[in-house]
Scaffold this motif. Structure first.
Motif, short mmCIF file in Angstrom:
data_model
loop_
_atom_site.label_atom_id
_atom_site.label_comp_id
_atom_site.label_asym_id
_atom_site.label_seq_id
_atom_site.Cartn_x
_atom_site.Cartn_y
_atom_site.Cartn_z
N HIS A 188 0.84 -1.20 0.00
CA HIS A 188 0.00 0.00 0.00
C HIS A 188 0.87 1.25 0.00
CE1 HIS A 188 0.95 0.64 4.19
NE2 HIS A 188 0.48 -0.55 4.51
N ALA A 189 0.27 2.40 0.19
CA ALA A 189 0.98 3.67 -0.02
C ALA A 189 2.14 3.88 0.94
CB ALA A 189 -0.01 4.82 0.12
N GLY A 190 2.00 3.43 2.17
CA GLY A 190 3.09 3.61 3.13
C GLY A 190 3.04 4.91 3.91
N ILE A 191 1.95 5.67 3.78
CA ILE A 191 1.87 6.97 4.45
C ILE A 191 1.42 6.81 5.90
CG2 ILE A 191 0.59 9.15 4.51
CD1 ILE A 191 0.73 9.28 1.54
N VAL A 192 2.16 7.45 6.80
CA VAL A 192 1.80 7.51 8.22
C VAL A 192 1.48 8.97 8.51
CG1 VAL A 192 2.54 7.06 10.58
CG2 VAL A 192 3.32 5.58 8.73
N SER A 193 0.24 9.32 8.30
CA SER A 193 -0.16 10.72 8.41
C SER A 193 -1.42 10.85 9.25
CB SER A 193 -0.41 11.31 7.02
OG SER A 193 -0.83 12.65 7.11
N PRO A 194 -1.28 11.13 10.55
CA PRO A 194 -2.48 11.32 11.37
C PRO A 194 -3.40 12.39 10.83
CG PRO A 194 -0.54 11.10 12.75
CD PRO A 194 -0.04 11.21 11.35
N LEU A 218 9.63 3.27 18.79
CA LEU A 218 10.18 1.98 18.36
C LEU A 218 11.35 2.18 17.41
CD1 LEU A 218 6.91 -0.07 17.65
CD2 LEU A 218 8.57 -0.50 19.47
N SER A 219 11.16 3.09 16.45
CA SER A 219 12.17 3.34 15.44
C SER A 219 13.48 3.84 16.08
CB SER A 219 11.65 4.36 14.42
OG SER A 219 12.64 4.69 13.48
N GLU A 220 13.35 4.76 17.02
CA GLU A 220 14.54 5.32 17.67
C GLU A 220 15.20 4.31 18.60
OE1 GLU A 220 13.16 8.87 19.53
OE2 GLU A 220 12.66 9.84 17.62
N TYR A 221 14.40 3.57 19.33
CA TYR A 221 14.96 2.62 20.30
C TYR A 221 15.73 1.50 19.62
CZ TYR A 221 15.28 -0.54 24.28
OH TYR A 221 15.75 -1.37 25.27
N TYR A 222 15.13 0.97 18.53
CA TYR A 222 15.75 -0.15 17.82
C TYR A 222 16.57 0.29 16.61
CZ TYR A 222 12.81 -3.21 20.68
OH TYR A 222 12.21 -3.86 21.73
N GLN A 223 16.65 1.59 16.37
CA GLN A 223 17.38 2.12 15.22
C GLN A 223 16.91 1.45 13.93
OE1 GLN A 223 20.00 4.77 15.30
NE2 GLN A 223 18.54 4.98 16.99
N LEU A 224 15.60 1.48 13.72
CA LEU A 224 14.99 0.81 12.57
C LEU A 224 15.11 1.67 11.32
CD1 LEU A 224 11.71 -0.56 14.19
CD2 LEU A 224 13.82 -1.81 13.72
N ASP A 225 15.44 1.04 10.24
CA ASP A 225 15.45 1.69 8.93
C ASP A 225 14.42 0.99 8.06
OD1 ASP A 225 15.87 2.84 6.50
OD2 ASP A 225 17.89 2.05 6.20
N TYR A 226 13.35 1.69 7.73
CA TYR A 226 12.33 1.12 6.84
C TYR A 226 11.98 2.13 5.74
CZ TYR A 226 9.57 3.55 10.45
OH TYR A 226 9.08 4.47 11.35
N GLU A 227 13.04 2.77 5.23
CA GLU A 227 12.92 3.70 4.11
C GLU A 227 11.99 4.87 4.43
OE1 GLU A 227 13.83 0.84 0.32
OE2 GLU A 227 11.79 0.80 1.08
N GLN A 228 12.17 5.44 5.64
CA GLN A 228 11.32 6.53 6.08
C GLN A 228 11.64 7.82 5.33
OE1 GLN A 228 13.39 4.62 8.07
NE2 GLN A 228 12.76 4.79 10.22
N GLU A 251 4.84 11.38 7.97
CA GLU A 251 5.90 10.64 7.31
C GLU A 251 5.35 9.51 6.45
OE1 GLU A 251 7.50 7.45 10.48
OE2 GLU A 251 7.62 9.52 11.20
N ALA A 252 6.27 8.81 5.78
CA ALA A 252 5.93 7.62 5.02
C ALA A 252 7.06 6.63 5.19
CB ALA A 252 5.73 7.96 3.54
N GLY A 253 6.77 5.36 4.92
CA GLY A 253 7.79 4.34 5.06
C GLY A 253 7.32 3.02 4.51
N ASN A 254 8.24 2.09 4.43
CA ASN A 254 7.98 0.77 3.87
C ASN A 254 7.36 -0.12 4.94
OD1 ASN A 254 8.25 -1.91 2.91
ND2 ASN A 254 9.97 -1.33 1.61
N CYS A 255 6.05 -0.30 4.86
CA CYS A 255 5.31 -1.03 5.90
C CYS A 255 5.74 -2.50 6.02
CB CYS A 255 3.81 -0.93 5.64
SG CYS A 255 2.78 -1.83 6.81
N LYS A 268 8.55 -6.84 9.06
CA LYS A 268 9.52 -7.93 9.14
C LYS A 268 10.59 -7.65 10.18
CE LYS A 268 8.63 -9.39 4.41
NZ LYS A 268 9.09 -9.35 3.00
N ARG A 269 11.00 -6.39 10.29
CA ARG A 269 11.97 -6.04 11.33
C ARG A 269 11.37 -6.24 12.72
NH1 ARG A 269 15.67 -2.50 8.53
NH2 ARG A 269 16.27 -3.78 6.74
N LEU A 270 10.12 -5.81 12.89
CA LEU A 270 9.48 -5.96 14.20
C LEU A 270 9.22 -7.44 14.51
CD1 LEU A 270 8.51 -4.23 16.57
CD2 LEU A 270 6.21 -4.32 15.60
N LYS A 271 8.95 -8.22 13.49
CA LYS A 271 8.79 -9.67 13.69
C LYS A 271 10.07 -10.26 14.30
CE LYS A 271 9.30 -13.89 11.21
NZ LYS A 271 9.98 -14.40 10.01
#
Length: 417
Positions: free
Chosen positions: A46-52, A125-135, A197-201, A206-209
């Motif tokens: 899907h689009a990947g947008i995280v926009s409240p 979550l992103s900051e704690y685990y230093q996640l890169d999901y193409e944000q 923001e947007a990112g690769n859902c 898979k990273r959180l898994k």
């Protein structure tokens, strides 16, 4: 808190977030997923947008007239496949009943309350685990005409009331943010939300898994839950030819949740609304978008995911198959070509379709059901990625006997009681 053995049905982003937070709360968690990996259906492309700020129902005042005007166009935001599906027409009637301004405001407030909370949890979550999901940071809404600007007024009023950082832009301001926008496509202005923001859902899921697995979550793939049976001390799940006992179960299986709940005597007005996406390799990075945009006229998003462009959107009612319909694909290709014609070859994109489990009023359903030890995290529609982290955390709190960090009024089964 008493540790529980909990089964989560569904391995999309919503189910994986739920499992992670349940494990963090000290429970023994198993995820049951019928595919071979996580994020294989509605979470996949899907689009990947995280926009409240854009987490609002489609039932904005004025939208019914817009939908009717699109029914006979070659490219359209919404299409209805002729069908005698009574469930669809019942859902449409309830959907149309939500178009009053006051209902729109109520539903939007409920969705945005969860979406803003979820965005904060996602960033933690992103900051704690230093996640890169193409944000990428920032979401820009494109308004092609004055009519689009008029339709955006209720959402704009909510942004102002809630003191959400945003900028209302003229065409020059829009192009200052996205300089590669085509100059010959009509543009009346735009709305920019710098904190969204947007990112690769699926990449995030898979990273959180992996993280959840290190916390003890067990993932059972190619396993289909056929039925859920309440028992005196918990529940029993019929999984293919076997049975699995648990203290509680969370149903987070997208559109498949409807059948599992119906067998328990619980009716929820969720209907599968089909959406499409096109993902193309960038051939000219100087002519590609910097982050994420939303074409308000066609309800189509354009996002930059590393070296690819994803164009996603449209809503198709009455189509339950996985057929790629030419009309929807034309819409995606048109939107990409209208705004970033030299960035990619959209006709050679990888096309995808999937169903979004939508409730007629918009907000999801989380929490307990009338059946003891059976919980739900369902009905997120096109906003599952935007709400997954918050819904998962809130539901884990509920199951653990704690009050969630946010008010969940209007987000529980009581809404349809």
């Amino acid at each position: 808190m008493t540790q529980k053995q909990i089964a989560v049905v569904g391995g999309g982003v919503v189910g994986v977030c739920t499992a992670y937070f349940l494990a963090q709360a000290g429970h023994e968690v198993s995820v049951i997923e019928r595919h071979q990996n996580v994020a294989q259906e509605a979470s996949f492309a899907h689009a990947g947008i995280v926009s409240p700020g854009y987490s609002t129902p489609w039932t904005v005042p004025g939208m019914p007239r817009k939908i009717l005007s699109h029914l006979f166009k070659s490219e359209a935001a919404v299409s209805v496949k002729p069908t005698f599906d009574r469930a669809m027409w019942r859902w449409v009637r309830r959907w149309l009943s939500e178009y009053e301004l006051e209902r729109y405001r109520i539903n939007s407030e409920r969705m945005q309350r969860m979406a803003y909370y979820s965005r904060d949890i996602l960033r933690q979550l992103s900051e704690y685990y230093q996640l890169d999901y193409e944000q990428t940071r920032g979401v820009l809404q494109l308004l092609r005409t004055e009519k689009d600007r008029k339709l955006a007024e209720p959402a704009l009023a909510l942004l102002a009331e809630n003191e959400v950082p945003h900028q209302v832009l003229d065409p020059e301001g829009v192009r200052a943010i996205e300089p590669a926008l085509a100059s010959n496509t009509p543009l009346a202005g735009g709305i920019y939300l710098p904190e969204d923001e947007a990112g690769n859902c699926p990449l995030f899921t898979k990273r959180l898994k992996q993280i959840a697995g290190t916390a003890g979550v067990q993932f059972h793939f190619t396993s289909t839950v056929r039925a859920i049976e309440p028992e005196s001390r918990g529940v029993a799940l019929q999984i293919d030819d076997g049975r699995y006992a648990a203290d509680a179960v969370v149903i987070a299986a997208g559109i498949d949740s409807v059948g599992l709940l119906k067998a328990l005597g619980i009716e929820v007005p969720i209907y599968p609304v089909k959406g499409y996406s096109a993902t193309a390799l960038i051939k000219n990075f100087d002519r590609a978008p910097q982050s994420a945009l939303m074409d308000e006229a066609y309800k189509v998003a354009i996002t930059r995911l590393g070296g690819r462009i994803r164009i996603a959107g449209t809503a198709e009612l009455g189509a339950r198959s996985d057929e790629l319909r030419e009309r929807a694909l034309r819409t995606l290709v048109k939107v990409g070509g209208d705004w970033f014609p030299d960035a990619a070859n959209y006709a050679q994109a990888n096309f995808w379709c999937g169903t979004r489990p939508m409730l007629p009023d918009g907000p999801p359903l989380i929490g307990a059901t009338p059946i003891r030890n059976v919980y739900v995290n369902i009905g997120h529609g096109s906003c599952g990625w935007a709400m997954a982290a918050g819904c998962g955390k809130a539901l884990a709190d509920i199951i653990s006997g704690h009050a969630p960090d946010i008010d969940i009024d209007g987000l529980t089964m009581a809404r349809y009681g």
